[in-house]
Design a protein around this motif. Structure first.
Motif, PDB file in Angstrom:
ATOM      1  N   ILE B  10       0.810  -1.087   0.089  1.00 19.22           N
ATOM      2  CA  ILE B  10       0.133  -0.097   0.082  1.00 19.22           C
ATOM      3  C   ILE B  10       0.919   1.234  -0.035  1.00 19.22           C
ATOM      4  O   ILE B  10       2.056   1.367   0.612  1.00 19.22           O
ATOM      5  N   GLU B  14      -2.956   5.629  -0.331  1.00 19.69           N
ATOM      6  CA  GLU B  14      -4.075   4.607   0.066  1.00 19.69           C
ATOM      7  C   GLU B  14      -3.848   4.359   1.648  1.00 19.69           C
ATOM      8  O   GLU B  14      -5.180   3.882   2.102  1.00 19.69           O
ATOM      9  N   ASP B  94      -6.952  -0.184 -14.688  1.00 18.75           N
ATOM     10  CA  ASP B  94      -6.997  -1.213 -14.045  1.00 18.75           C
ATOM     11  C   ASP B  94      -8.357  -1.820 -14.053  1.00 18.75           C
ATOM     12  O   ASP B  94      -9.203  -1.278 -13.591  1.00 18.75           O
ATOM     13  N   GLY B  95      -8.435  -2.949 -14.871  1.00 18.55           N
ATOM     14  CA  GLY B  95      -9.819  -3.600 -15.145  1.00 18.55           C
ATOM     15  C   GLY B  95     -10.770  -2.597 -16.204  1.00 18.55           C
ATOM     16  O   GLY B  95     -10.163  -1.881 -16.742  1.00 18.55           O
ATOM     17  N   GLN B  96     -12.088  -2.978 -16.182  1.00 13.45           N
ATOM     18  CA  GLN B  96     -12.782  -2.457 -16.995  1.00 13.45           C
ATOM     19  C   GLN B  96     -13.127  -1.080 -16.554  1.00 13.45           C
ATOM     20  O   GLN B  96     -13.259  -0.533 -15.501  1.00 13.45           O
ATOM     21  N   ARG B 116     -11.488   0.151 -12.160  1.00 11.88           N
ATOM     22  CA  ARG B 116     -11.488  -0.506 -10.882  1.00 11.88           C
ATOM     23  C   ARG B 116     -10.867   0.400  -9.727  1.00 11.88           C
ATOM     24  O   ARG B 116     -11.382   0.688  -8.548  1.00 11.88           O
ATOM     25  N   ARG B 117      -9.630   0.788  -9.843  1.00 16.06           N
ATOM     26  CA  ARG B 117      -8.927   1.485  -8.960  1.00 16.06           C
ATOM     27  C   ARG B 117      -9.685   2.819  -8.509  1.00 16.06           C
ATOM     28  O   ARG B 117      -9.772   3.108  -7.216  1.00 16.06           O
ATOM     29  N   LEU B 119     -12.756   3.614  -8.828  1.00 17.68           N
ATOM     30  CA  LEU B 119     -14.054   3.355  -8.210  1.00 17.68           C
ATOM     31  C   LEU B 119     -13.684   2.790  -6.864  1.00 17.68           C
ATOM     32  O   LEU B 119     -14.596   3.241  -5.974  1.00 17.68           O
ATOM     33  N   GLU B 120     -12.952   1.746  -6.535  1.00 18.38           N
ATOM     34  CA  GLU B 120     -12.466   1.387  -5.252  1.00 18.38           C
ATOM     35  C   GLU B 120     -12.282   2.743  -4.272  1.00 18.38           C
ATOM     36  O   GLU B 120     -12.504   2.726  -3.211  1.00 18.38           O
ATOM     37  N   LEU B 123     -15.131   4.697  -3.046  1.00 17.62           N
ATOM     38  CA  LEU B 123     -15.743   4.243  -2.225  1.00 17.62           C
ATOM     39  C   LEU B 123     -15.030   4.442  -0.858  1.00 17.62           C
ATOM     40  O   LEU B 123     -15.479   4.579   0.188  1.00 17.62           O
TER      41      LEU B 123
END
Lengths: 322, 374
Positions: B10, B14, B94-96, B116-117, B119-120, B123
């Motif tokens: 990490i 983050e 990172d991903g879709q 993805r990163r 969006l994560e 959140l």
């Protein structure tokens, strides 16, 4: 007390579809004491009857929702996943959290693993545990190494007394052992939750409290592979205790996650679950390649399914409990 | 002895986002230093991974070295209108990608692509704001969302943001098929479980509508005993005609929902181009999280305005990785720096005054085109 072979379970025949073709079924299992364990059986798309099963056990004091991220990784890699709330713990299963004991947590884990074997169709079963539940899983493996092929863990506690002292900023086990407290039904705290002193008393009486007991049990668990991910900045679990304990296992791997703490988050989970998934595949699905990491939408979708099933899960009963 | 493998897991950003129970517990001076570092890293990531933004930064004469020396305010900001006419994607992804759109109240929809990163991390920003809202992830809580669920929210970012609160606490959604089901929600509130904290969250226009109906039908509903909370999110958008002053809204809500004082009304701010949520504390101040740099800018030349001076709000948000989170918004407001708040936090404080009108917006866009064409 019932023997494990007499466990009564009910698996809801209605399967709720979720992201990536995952099917989720609620189940209830009457444990050896007759209390109901509630959980979810989740199968990946196109799962065979002998698809290996991983029982994901959340840390003490938190619910199975905390293992949802674990599940998305494992399901994306072809594993069936069983998740549950232990009795007398946080969550949907029977019992009051005040009556929690680590011994009961271990009993429930063994009962769930035994039932999970029936769902694996002869395939292998493994455990993915966290924190204190990891300690319970070590004992389960020591008592019956045939129960699981492998134990993956995150922030596994190996020196219970040191950890609960760090969590509480007070040596509650020491207070009990020295006779400062004698009423085991009186209440105190763990992780800011109210529990009975009995929890601390049984940690000592049932031999959970020392590093030596963990080391001894890891020596007994021959045939089980242990892989533990430990946070470099974990305030509650000392690296030297983890290292000393897992050094006693015949087959173990210890990874320290730089700057990580006790609980996983999206960033550390990526690394930890990536490693654990790879290990589970090597051991249980040899020849298979790890799949892509699950998308954020899978996490959102699985959450939606589980929220919908919550009422259903609470309403289920085993044949013997109806 | 068992060998120990060490793996970096990490980074500092983050760590602050995910691993600090309260991001504002970082001393302000350290937060300023960290924000500087995060801005440099984010700028470097964007110029390396986004051809359009690199050209934009080069045209503005801004290099990584300059940002390192001068800090986040040197980073060229993209006018939010750019997201209405251009797909800005920064790799490696990172991903879709998830396509996130604005409501289009200012004419034309902005499109922001989140991987993805990103969006994560969004959140993570929502979770990190729980403490400031006096919400506890482990306390029994139920969100009553005056918005649609994730499926109906589809690409619309504002609705999607409201819908993902379900990842934190159980949530029920009261906009279905595009209609607000106020009566259904009122029935549910009357039958709610004791001991579970009720949290109403939605745009102010629907919160106001709900309060008016509750008052008319029942006089009030007592959400006070379980530490009920009302959170407004988003502006009045197409309903500016119905807008009531904030103080008036607070007074009405405290009375109708019999809340335990004004501190039980909160406000959250986000926009589709921003990957961080900014929330108000019990003192009704919007605390800017330590990783986010917000400034008020002169609409004429984009220079950073001083403490409390009103200007166009600009954001340097390092949480965005799949698009440049360096945005000049259509909002007018002020920023105060390093404020010691009565809530115990020390941070920058954001105050949004109003959205630029379309005419003002067009005027600004014309000026911006002269100084900032990506």
């Amino acid at each position: 007390m019932k023997s494990v072979s007499m466990l009564s379970a009910y698996l809801d025949p209605d399967r709720m579809p979720g992201p990536g073709g995952v099917m989720t079924q609620p189940f209830v299992l009457s444990n050896r004491y007759g209390a109901l364990i509630r959980g979810l059986l989740q199968r990946p798309a196109g799962a065979d009857a002998d698809c290996p099963v991983i029982v994901a056990a959340a840390g003490l004091g938190v619910t199975m929702r905390r293992t949802m991220l674990f599940a998305t990784f494992l399901l994306a890699n072809g594993f069936t996943v069983v998740r549950y709330d232990p009795t007398h713990a946080a969550g949907l299963s029977d019992g009051d959290f005040r009556d929690v004991t680590l011994t009961r947590v271990q009993d429930d884990l063994v009962d769930v693993l035994s039932w999970a074997k029936t769902q694996a169709g002869g395939g292998q079963v493994a455990t993915l545990a966290a924190s204190l539940t990891g300690r319970a899983a070590i004992r389960a493996a020591a008592q019956d190494p045939g129960l699981m092929t492998m134990m993956g863990s995150v922030a596994c506690v190996t020196n219970v007394r040191a950890t609960v002292t760090a969590v509480n900023s007070a040596d509650r086990i020491g207070q009990w052992l020295s006779g400062q407290v004698t009423d085991r039904l009186a209440t105190t705290e763990l992780f800011d939750d109210e529990i009975r002193w009995n929890a601390y008393a049984t940690l000592a009486e049932d031999g959970w409290d020392t590093l030596a007991s963990t080391e001894r049990e890891l020596r007994c668990a021959a045939g089980v592979r242990f892989v533990n991910l430990h946070g470099e900045n974990d305030p509650w679990v000392r690296t030297e205790d983890v290292r000393a304990a897992f050094a006693q296992a015949a087959d173990a791997r210890l990874i320290v996650l730089g700057s990580a703490v006790h609980e996983l988050n999206f960033a550390t989970a990526r690394v930890a679950l990536g490693i654990l998934t790879h290990e589970f595949i090597s051991r249980m699905r040899p020849g298979c390649e790890p799949g892509p990491e699950p998308e954020f939408g899978h996490f959102v979708g699985l959450n939606k399914v589980e929220r919908k099933l919550q009422g259903r899960l609470l309403s289920l009963a085993t044949p013997s409990n109806r | 002895m068992l060998d120990v493998e060490f793996i970096a897991a990490i980074d500092e950003l983050e760590d602050l986002l995910y691993q600090q129970e309260e991001p504002f517990s970082v001393p302000y001076e350290r937060a300023v230093r960290l924000r500087h570092e995060f801005a440099v890293q984010a700028f470097e990531w964007q110029v390396n991974g986004n051809h359009d933004y690199r050209r934009f930064a080069e045209a503005a004469g801004v290099s990584v070295e300059r940002v390192r020396q001068e800090g986040p305010d040197a980073i060229p900001l993209l006018p939010s209108s750019v997201f209405k006419r251009r797909d800005l994607v920064t790799g490696p992804l990172d991903g879709q990608l998830r396509r996130c759109t604005s409501s289009g109240t200012q004419g034309g929809r902005s499109v922001v692509n989140r991987d993805r990163r990103t969006l994560e991390r969004f959140l993570g920003s929502v979770s990190s704001t729980l403490e400031i809202l006096d919400l506890d992830a482990d306390r029994p809580t139920r969100f009553y969302v005056l918005g649609p669920d994730t499926v109906e929210a589809a690409d619309l970012w504002f609705s999607y943001v409201l819908s993902i609160v379900d990842l934190i606490h159980p949530a029920e959604f009261y906009v279905r098929d595009g209609r607000f089901r106020a009566d259904e929600l009122i029935e549910r509130l009357l039958e709610r479980e004791e001991g579970v904290q009720p949290v109403l969250i939605g745009p102010p226009v629907l919160v106001l509508e709900l309060a008016a109906r509750v008052k008319e039908q029942h006089g009030g509903i007592d959400l006070g005993p379980d530490r009920g909370l009302v959170i407004t999110a988003g502006g009045w958008k197409r309903s500016t005609g119905k807008a009531v002053p904030r103080e008036e809204l607070i007074e009405l809500l405290v009375g109708v929902f019999e809340l335990d004082g004004r501190s039980r009304i909160r406000d959250c701010f986000n926009m589709v181009e921003l990957n961080t949520v900014v929330s108000s504390c019990a003192e009704h101040r919007m605390h800017v999280p330590p990783w986010l740099r917000v400034t008020a800018r002169d609409p004429g030349d984009l220079r950073v305005l001083g403490e409390g001076e009103s200007g166009m709000l600009g954001y340097v948000d390092p949480l965005a990785t799949s698009y440049p989170g360096f945005v000049l918004s259509d909002d007018l407001g002020t920023v105060s720096y390093g404020v010691d708040c009565a809530c115990g936090r020390r941070s920058d404080i954001l105050r949004i005054e109003r959205r630029l009108s379309r005419v003002e917006s067009r005027g600004c866009a014309l000026k911006l085109d002269q100084v900032a064409r990506p």
